[in-house]
Design an enzyme around this catalytic site. Structure first.
Site, PDB file in Angstrom:
ATOM      1  N   ASN A   9       0.872  -1.175   0.000  1.00  0.00           N
ATOM      2  CA  ASN A   9       0.000   0.000   0.000  1.00  0.00           C
ATOM      3  C   ASN A   9       0.909   1.225   0.000  1.00  0.00           C
ATOM      4  O   ASN A   9       1.505   1.549   1.025  1.00  0.00           O
ATOM      5  CB  ASN A   9      -0.899  -0.015   1.244  1.00  0.00           C
ATOM      6  CG  ASN A   9      -1.688   1.284   1.377  1.00  0.00           C
ATOM      7  OD1 ASN A   9      -1.811   2.045   0.415  1.00  0.00           O
ATOM      8  ND2 ASN A   9      -2.226   1.535   2.563  1.00  0.00           N
ATOM      9  N   TRP A  10       0.999   1.866  -1.153  1.00  0.00           N
ATOM     10  CA  TRP A  10       1.901   3.022  -1.263  1.00  0.00           C
ATOM     11  C   TRP A  10       1.351   4.257  -0.553  1.00  0.00           C
ATOM     12  O   TRP A  10       2.052   5.231  -0.381  1.00  0.00           O
ATOM     13  CB  TRP A  10       2.140   3.369  -2.727  1.00  0.00           C
ATOM     14  CG  TRP A  10       2.969   2.370  -3.493  1.00  0.00           C
ATOM     15  CD1 TRP A  10       3.487   1.191  -3.038  1.00  0.00           C
ATOM     16  CD2 TRP A  10       3.375   2.487  -4.869  1.00  0.00           C
ATOM     17  NE1 TRP A  10       4.196   0.561  -4.046  1.00  0.00           N
ATOM     18  CE2 TRP A  10       4.136   1.338  -5.182  1.00  0.00           C
ATOM     19  CE3 TRP A  10       3.160   3.438  -5.868  1.00  0.00           C
ATOM     20  CZ2 TRP A  10       4.693   1.125  -6.446  1.00  0.00           C
ATOM     21  CZ3 TRP A  10       3.712   3.223  -7.125  1.00  0.00           C
ATOM     22  CH2 TRP A  10       4.482   2.077  -7.415  1.00  0.00           C
ATOM     23  N   LYS A  11       0.085   4.220  -0.192  1.00  0.00           N
ATOM     24  CA  LYS A  11      -0.586   5.410   0.375  1.00  0.00           C
ATOM     25  C   LYS A  11      -0.380   6.598  -0.572  1.00  0.00           C
ATOM     26  O   LYS A  11      -0.270   6.398  -1.780  1.00  0.00           O
ATOM     27  CB  LYS A  11      -0.073   5.702   1.792  1.00  0.00           C
ATOM     28  CG  LYS A  11      -0.051   4.469   2.676  1.00  0.00           C
ATOM     29  CD  LYS A  11       0.094   4.808   4.124  1.00  0.00           C
ATOM     30  CE  LYS A  11       0.360   3.553   4.928  1.00  0.00           C
ATOM     31  NZ  LYS A  11      -0.143   3.631   6.275  1.00  0.00           N
ATOM     32  N   HIS A  94      -9.709   0.957   4.608  1.00  0.00           N
ATOM     33  CA  HIS A  94      -8.427   1.153   5.308  1.00  0.00           C
ATOM     34  C   HIS A  94      -8.672   2.079   6.501  1.00  0.00           C
ATOM     35  O   HIS A  94      -9.495   3.003   6.428  1.00  0.00           O
ATOM     36  CB  HIS A  94      -7.394   1.759   4.343  1.00  0.00           C
ATOM     37  CG  HIS A  94      -6.010   1.767   4.921  1.00  0.00           C
ATOM     38  ND1 HIS A  94      -5.611   2.710   5.836  1.00  0.00           N
ATOM     39  CD2 HIS A  94      -4.955   0.931   4.738  1.00  0.00           C
ATOM     40  CE1 HIS A  94      -4.351   2.462   6.188  1.00  0.00           C
ATOM     41  NE2 HIS A  94      -3.932   1.373   5.537  1.00  0.00           N
ATOM     42  N   GLU A  96      -7.185   4.515   7.610  1.00  0.00           N
ATOM     43  CA  GLU A  96      -7.027   5.955   7.334  1.00  0.00           C
ATOM     44  C   GLU A  96      -8.282   6.517   6.656  1.00  0.00           C
ATOM     45  O   GLU A  96      -8.621   7.680   6.832  1.00  0.00           O
ATOM     46  CB  GLU A  96      -5.759   6.189   6.494  1.00  0.00           C
ATOM     47  CG  GLU A  96      -4.497   5.969   7.338  1.00  0.00           C
ATOM     48  CD  GLU A  96      -3.279   5.494   6.575  1.00  0.00           C
ATOM     49  OE1 GLU A  96      -3.251   5.594   5.337  1.00  0.00           O
ATOM     50  OE2 GLU A  96      -2.338   4.992   7.236  1.00  0.00           O
ATOM     51  N   GLU A 165      -5.671  -5.282  10.267  1.00  0.00           N
ATOM     52  CA  GLU A 165      -4.681  -4.231  10.492  1.00  0.00           C
ATOM     53  C   GLU A 165      -4.990  -3.517  11.806  1.00  0.00           C
ATOM     54  O   GLU A 165      -5.812  -2.589  11.839  1.00  0.00           O
ATOM     55  CB  GLU A 165      -4.723  -3.213   9.351  1.00  0.00           C
ATOM     56  CG  GLU A 165      -4.368  -3.784   7.995  1.00  0.00           C
ATOM     57  CD  GLU A 165      -3.748  -2.718   7.108  1.00  0.00           C
ATOM     58  OE1 GLU A 165      -2.612  -2.913   6.670  1.00  0.00           O
ATOM     59  OE2 GLU A 165      -4.380  -1.679   6.880  1.00  0.00           O
ATOM     60  N   GLY A 171       1.992   2.098  10.599  1.00  0.00           N
ATOM     61  CA  GLY A 171       2.903   3.226  10.451  1.00  0.00           C
ATOM     62  C   GLY A 171       3.565   3.649  11.748  1.00  0.00           C
ATOM     63  O   GLY A 171       4.172   4.708  11.830  1.00  0.00           O
ATOM     64  N   SER A 209       3.072  -2.362  10.193  1.00  0.00           N
ATOM     65  CA  SER A 209       4.527  -2.347  10.380  1.00  0.00           C
ATOM     66  C   SER A 209       5.181  -3.691  10.042  1.00  0.00           C
ATOM     67  O   SER A 209       6.168  -4.081  10.683  1.00  0.00           O
ATOM     68  CB  SER A 209       4.897  -1.891  11.792  1.00  0.00           C
ATOM     69  OG  SER A 209       4.411  -0.573  12.015  1.00  0.00           O
ATOM     70  N   GLY A 230       2.678  -1.289   4.222  1.00  0.00           N
ATOM     71  CA  GLY A 230       2.692   0.135   3.917  1.00  0.00           C
ATOM     72  C   GLY A 230       4.104   0.642   3.693  1.00  0.00           C
ATOM     73  O   GLY A 230       4.679   0.502   2.608  1.00  0.00           O
ATOM     74  N   GLY A 231       4.698   1.202   4.730  1.00  0.00           N
ATOM     75  CA  GLY A 231       6.014   1.841   4.618  1.00  0.00           C
ATOM     76  C   GLY A 231       7.060   0.977   3.929  1.00  0.00           C
ATOM     77  O   GLY A 231       7.818   1.457   3.064  1.00  0.00           O
TER      78      GLY A 231
HETATM   79  C1  PEP Z   1      -0.960   0.061   5.757  1.00  0.00           C
HETATM   80  O1  PEP Z   1      -0.955   1.241   5.441  1.00  0.00           O
HETATM   81  O2  PEP Z   1      -1.861  -0.686   5.355  1.00  0.00           O
HETATM   82  C2  PEP Z   1       0.132  -0.434   6.603  1.00  0.00           C
HETATM   83  C3  PEP Z   1       0.074  -1.653   7.052  1.00  0.00           C
HETATM   84  O3  PEP Z   1       1.134   0.450   6.844  1.00  0.00           O
HETATM   85  P1  PEP Z   1       2.538   0.116   7.586  1.00  0.00           P
HETATM   86  O4  PEP Z   1       3.053  -1.162   7.003  1.00  0.00           O
HETATM   87  O5  PEP Z   1       3.408   1.290   7.254  1.00  0.00           O
HETATM   88  O6  PEP Z   1       2.236  -0.015   9.026  1.00  0.00           O
END
Ligand code: PEP
Length: 247
Positions: A9-11, A94, A96, A165, A171, A209, A230-231
């Site tokens: 997930n590049w956000k 998600h 967010e 999640e 994040g 994470s 994500g990251g």
């Molecule tokens: C996400 O945005 O779905 C996510 C899991 O982010 P991160 O891996 O950065 O926690």
């Protein structure tokens, strides 16, 4: 045995130049892997990334979809439009989106329905906040979130991907332990089993994470069928290490 799915997930990150470098590195490093790989990219880059991955064993995903079919919904993008760009997966719900855009369980369920109707696999995100976990509400929250999607989608529920999640792990660098994640995944699996005889073929991803160091242990759990990343999906070497851990 079902293949694991690793979805990035590049956000709201990327640019034409940066995307090209990242995706070319992923294509070069992914080889003929035995797990499913996808990148969920910002809308404007769908066409670019679709071209870069075409025929290379990586699927393209979107990060959101409208709950409406068509019409006067300025700024929205429909599932059918996403399908025009070869989109295979779409994140829905998600945290967010739930947190900053007020998406309710009902809206998330409608988005999943729109995606399925267009032939796109929704990746339905569920997860509790830190306050909810500390109040002992984790199971209640994730079951409520998933129930809305099951209720709206009937027998099509076997076509979705679910992503657990925990909001407190997204994040933040804090990961659920493998045991904590497996415990919630098994609750979600039981809920899916009660809804469909096909529950065991549904991918339930862990997200929060996930990185090169913790992926193998998380992915070894019985009910963890992949990761939503994500990251770490923005760094090719890190993302490739997670993919390798899933193979
Ligand atoms: C996400 O945005 O779905 C996510 C899991 O982010 P991160 O891996 O950065 O926690």
């Amino acid at each position: 045995m079902k293949k694991k799915l690793i979805a990035g997930n590049w956000k709201m990150n990327g640019s034409l130049v940066v995307n090209e470098i990242l995706v070319k590195a992923l294509v070069a490093g992914n080889g003929q892997g035995t797990c499913l790989v996808a990148v969920c990219v910002p809308g404007p880059y769908l066409a670019q990334v679709q071209q870069l991955v075409a025929g290379k064993g990586i699927d393209v995903g979107a990060q959101d979809v409208s709950s409406h079919e068509v019409g006067a919904f300025t700024g929205e993008v429909s599932a059918v439009m996403l399908r025009d760009f070869g989109v295979r997966y779409c994140l829905v719900g998600h945290s967010e989106r739930r947190q900053y855009h007020g998406e309710t369980d009902a809206v998330v369920a409608a988005k999943a329905q729109r995606a399925l109707a267009a032939g796109i696999t929704p990746i339905v995100c569920v997860g509790e906040t830190l306050a909810e976990r500390e109040a002992g509400l984790t199971e209640e929250v994730v079951k409520r979130q998933l129930a809305a999607v099951i209720h709206a989608n009937g027998h099509c529920i076997s076509e979705v991907v679910v992503a657990y999640e925990p909001v407190w792990a997204i994040g933040t660098g804090k990961t659920a332990s493998a045991a904590q994640a497996q415990q919630v995944h098994s609750v979600l699996r039981s809920q899916l089993r009660a809804a469909t005889p096909q529950a065991d073929r549904i991918h339930i991803l862990y997200g929060g994470s996930m990185n090169a160091a913790n992926a193998a242990e998380l992915l070894a759990q019985t009910d963890i069928d992949g990761g939503l990343v994500g990251g770490a999906a923005l760094k090719s070497a890190e993302f490739l290490s997670i993919i390798a851990a899933a193979q």
